[in-house]
Structure formats: structure tokens, C-alpha cells
Design a protein around this motif. Structure first.
Motif, PDB file in Angstrom:
ATOM      1  N   ASN A  21       0.755  -1.298   0.016  1.00  0.00           N
ATOM      2  CA  ASN A  21       0.102   0.272  -0.030  1.00  0.00           C
ATOM      3  C   ASN A  21       0.828   1.344  -0.105  1.00  0.00           C
ATOM      4  N   LEU A  22       1.912   1.027   0.723  1.00  0.00           N
ATOM      5  CA  LEU A  22       2.618   2.625   1.016  1.00  0.00           C
ATOM      6  C   LEU A  22       3.517   2.638  -0.317  1.00  0.00           C
ATOM      7  N   GLU A  27      -0.703   5.168  -0.656  1.00  0.00           N
ATOM      8  CA  GLU A  27      -0.786   5.442   0.707  1.00  0.00           C
ATOM      9  C   GLU A  27      -0.061   6.252   1.156  1.00  0.00           C
ATOM     10  N   ALA A  30      -0.560   5.422   7.383  1.00  0.00           N
ATOM     11  CA  ALA A  30      -1.554   4.434   7.786  1.00  0.00           C
ATOM     12  C   ALA A  30      -1.151   3.741   9.012  1.00  0.00           C
ATOM     13  N   TYR A 364      -7.954  -0.488  10.856  1.00  0.00           N
ATOM     14  CA  TYR A 364      -7.136   0.174   9.915  1.00  0.00           C
ATOM     15  C   TYR A 364      -7.507   1.612   9.728  1.00  0.00           C
ATOM     16  N   MET A 366      -6.161   5.713   7.918  1.00  0.00           N
ATOM     17  CA  MET A 366      -5.173   6.120   7.149  1.00  0.00           C
ATOM     18  C   MET A 366      -5.396   7.909   6.787  1.00  0.00           C
ATOM     19  N   LYS A 368      -4.937   9.401   3.739  1.00  0.00           N
ATOM     20  CA  LYS A 368      -5.269   9.889   2.345  1.00  0.00           C
ATOM     21  C   LYS A 368      -6.448   8.962   2.182  1.00  0.00           C
ATOM     22  N   ARG A 378      -7.093  -0.368  -0.513  1.00  0.00           N
ATOM     23  CA  ARG A 378      -5.787  -0.636   0.265  1.00  0.00           C
ATOM     24  C   ARG A 378      -6.333  -1.335   1.522  1.00  0.00           C
TER      25      ARG A 378
END
Length: 403
Positions: A21-22, A27, A30, A364, A366, A368, A378
Motif C-alpha cells: 500500500n505504501l 498510501e 496509515a 485500519y 489512514m 489519504k 488498500r
């Protein structure tokens, strides 16, 4: 962009998806947390909270509609104690509510998005969402968009005032106070409905989603029919869903005033550890009696949502698994969990849920946002990796089953 924290080798797939994801999926910053049978097996964070500043272990952020799970839990705590009857008319606790076709509204209709009040028609003044008295008076005087109990449509912004006012009337405490004293403090959660100013420096501001190539049906209706519930939900917010400055560089929802508000629909501030920690006792049969947990999680509203214009499934204040991948891409996001899981996602993709037979809790968060209306790709990748790590396969309907 490497993730920090801990991950049990059994859940290495979750760490791999978090890193992906990053690195590849846009992402920015997160956190993800998985608790299994009382053991924290994943506790990861990474990326940036603000430009040039890393997302730290204690970074917190706005989790939007994940808040509804917290508000619903407060209502079910009162119900479990016998203080609140979910099958009673709302007017038993809030007499002023029973006007203009709402006298037959039951408490369960508020929790199941069946109350017919997803928005208000008359323009709200600036900063209306920070004035609890104003909002509950306006809702009590409003005419429903449909006969309560006859259909369901997501009460994205009004849910917190509707359910929260019942909680306030029954408990004698504000929603944020009740949640802090009955849930957050006893469980040791870094989870806030009304953030103290002392914690403000840890908040990662929301980064709005990039404009989608094709808007979901909800947004198409909102922008094409000004008097529709969709348009009113999106635009008649007293500025909450807009920019906080002329340049549009910050969102009103990220102001200090917004963070301090005890806003039970979309106002909570926490991180993945806080979300998973809230659902942990429900996964383990604590905090609520199992009978009340069953009432909370049993699907009550299902089918085409009169507001979101896609299929949704709700228990009494919580979401159930729904797979919308067969719809056009703009409407294809859902929340794919197992048949026994329940929880809530937030605008842009944050998510928290539990799966009691597995004694599993998941969170989860985040900064964004994604552009869809469900758990974004994501977050869904992390949910999927969690179930795969437990030996589950995704079969028909996008639901996870034991292989």
C-alpha cells in the motif's frame, strides 16, 4: 516508507500488503492492527502523518463513519442494562421527536438507518454541527423523507445526533462523556469522541481523495438533483464537509473545533489500535452480553440503499459484509468480511470490525482517502490478507469462508 511495529509471522501477508500500500497504492500514512484471541498479532504503522513528519506509533486521525460503531456500542450498553428498549418508540425518551410523521419511529429504526432522516431540508447555519442543541431540535422538527421503518438509507451525518440524543436522554451524559467513561477509559483506548486540546498535536490531517474518473451514483445524484437527500447530505452541513479556508487547503472537519465536537456520526479520532481495541471485547464475548451482541450484529437492513444507491447491509448500528464488485467500477466498493463479522468503515476507507467465532478484531486507519463509498482497495487488501492468514478462501459473493 518501510512499516514499523510488530507482526506475527503467521500474518506476514498483512505486513506485505501494508508495505505494498505504501509503495504502490498511494498510501501516505496509515496504521493497521489485528488482535486474535486476545493477542495483538499485527500492530503496524508507516508513511507520513504530515509532509516531512513520519506516522508514529501514537499518531491518531479522523476515522469518519467508523465513529458509528462507537456510538452504536453506547446504545447497546444501555440496552443490555435494561435502560434502553430498542423496540420502544423514540418518543419514550425524546418526546419532541414525535411530530410530522415520526411518532411511529422506533429506536431500532435510528440504528438501522430506517428513520427517514438522512439529511435536513432547510439550510443549516455555519458551524451547525458543533451546536448539539440546534441539530437535535432541527431533526426533531423535520419531516422524514420516507415513512420510518419502511426502507433503509444511509444516515451518514445525522446518525450521530439521532442515536446520540437518545443516549444523552437515557444516560444523562453527553455522547462523548458516556463513551469515554463506559468504553474508552475502561478499555484503555486512545479513542476520542471529543478530542482534548492536549492531544491535538498527534492528529494526522485528512487528505481528500483524488477526483474519481467516474463518480459513484451517490455523487451523480447529489450534483444533479439539488433537493435530493444525496445533495442535502453532502451540501447542507454548515460547512463541515467543505474547506476551512479560502484557499481550500484544509478541511473544516480538521479544525480544532471539529475535533473537539462530540460528533457521533463521523467525528471520532483514533488509530488502528484504538479501533481494534474497541472491537476486541466484542470478539471475545466481553463488554456486551452475547445476547446483546447478537441483537447488535443481526442483519436488519439489506438491499438497495435509498441514499447511497448501492446495496448495503446493516445490523443495529453496524455494517455487515457486502460485495458490490458486480456493479460498475464507480459503485463497486463494498466491505468484504466473513458472514459472522460486523463493524463499520469510514469515508475514504478506514475500517474496524470483529469476527466473534474467530475471536478476531481488526482496525485500519489512514490519512489519504480513497474515492469510493466502502473499504477502499488498500484497506480491503489488509482485510483479505488477514482472512487468508487464518486459512479462509473467498468464494461466491465476495464473502470469506473457512477453506
Amino acid at each position: 516508507m518501510t512499516a514499523q511495529g510488530t507482526c506475527d509471522p503467521r500474518f506476514s501477508q498483512v505486513a506485505e500488503e501494508f508495505e505494498r500500500n505504501l509503495a504502490d497504492r498511494g498510501e501516505v500514512g496509515a496504521s493497521v492492527c489485528v488482535i486474535l484471541d486476545g493477542e495483538v498479532v499485527v500492530d503496524l504503522w508507516g508513511g507520513e502523518a504530515v509532509p516531512g513528519e513520519p506516522w508514529r506509533r501514537d499518531t491518531i486521525g479522523h476515522v469518519w463513519s467508523c465513529t458509528k460503531g462507537a456510538t452504536a456500542l453506547c446504545a447497546h450498553l444501555l440496552a443490555a442494562r435494561g435502560d434502553l428498549d430498542l423496540d420502544a418508540p423514540v418518543t419514550r425518551y425524546w418526546p419532541e421527536y414525535g411530530v410530522r410523521g415520526k411518532s411511529g419511529t422506533l429506536v431500532r429504526h435510528l440504528l438501522a438507518h430506517q428513520a427517514g432522516l438522512p439529511a435536513l431540508r432547510e439550510p443549516l447555519p455555519p458551524n451547525a454541527f458543533f451546536d448539539w442543541k440546534l441539530m437535535v431540535e432541527r431533526l426533531a422538527a423535520e419531516e422524514p423523507f420516507w415513512e420510518p421503518g419502511t426502507r433503509h438509507g444511509y444516515h451518514g451525518l445525522t446518525f450521530g445526533f439521532l442515536v446520540g440524543e437518545v443516549i444523552r436522554r437515557v444516560s444523562g451524559r453527553s455522547l462523548g462523556t458516556f463513551f469515554r467513561e463506559e468504553v474508552a477509559e475502561p478499555l484503555g483506548l486512545d479513542f476520542w469522541l471529543g478530542l482534548p486540546e492536549s492531544e491535538e498535536g498527534r492528529v494526522a490531517p485528512t487528505i481528500p481523495a483524488d477526483p474519481p474518473a467516474e463518480p459513484p451514483s451517490f455523487y451523480l445524484r447529489a450534483f444533479s438533483e439539488p433537493g435530493s437527500p444525496q445533495a442535502l447530505l453532502f451540501t447542507n452541513t454548515g460547512g463541515y464537509m467543505g474547506a476551512s479556508d479560502a484557499a481550500g487547503s484544509a478541511m473544516m472537519s480538521d479544525t480544532r473545533e471539529a475535533h473537539a465536537a462530540e460528533y457521533g456520526a463521523i467525528g471520532a479520532i483514533t488509530n488502528a489500535r484504538g479501533l481494534a481495541g474497541m472491537y476486541r471485547p466484542l470478539a471475545e464475548g466481553r463488554l456486551l452480553p452475547v445476547e446483546q451482541r447478537t441483537i447488535m450484529s443481526t442483519t436488519t437492513s439489506a438491499g438497495m440503499d435509498a441514499v447511497l444507491l448501492v446495496p448495503t447491509r446493516f445490523g443495529l448500528g453496524v455494517m455487515r459484509s457486502v460485495d458490490n464488485r458486480y456493479l460498475p467500477p464507480a459503485d463497486s466498493e463494498g466491505a468484504m468480511m466473513s458472514t459472522t463479522a460486523f463493524g463499520h468503515s469510514g469515508m475514504g476507507g478506514s475500517a474496524g470490525f470483529c469476527d466473534p467465532p474467530l475471536r478476531l478484531a481488526f482496525g485500519y486507519t489512514m490519512n489519504k482517502q480513497g474515492a469510493g463509498l466502502g473499504i477502499n482497495p488498500r484497506g480491503q487488501a489488509l482485510v483479505d490478507a488477514t482472512y487468508r492468514s487464518l486459512g479462509y478462501d473467498q468464494l461466491g459473493g465476495g464473502i470469506w469462508y473457512r477453506s
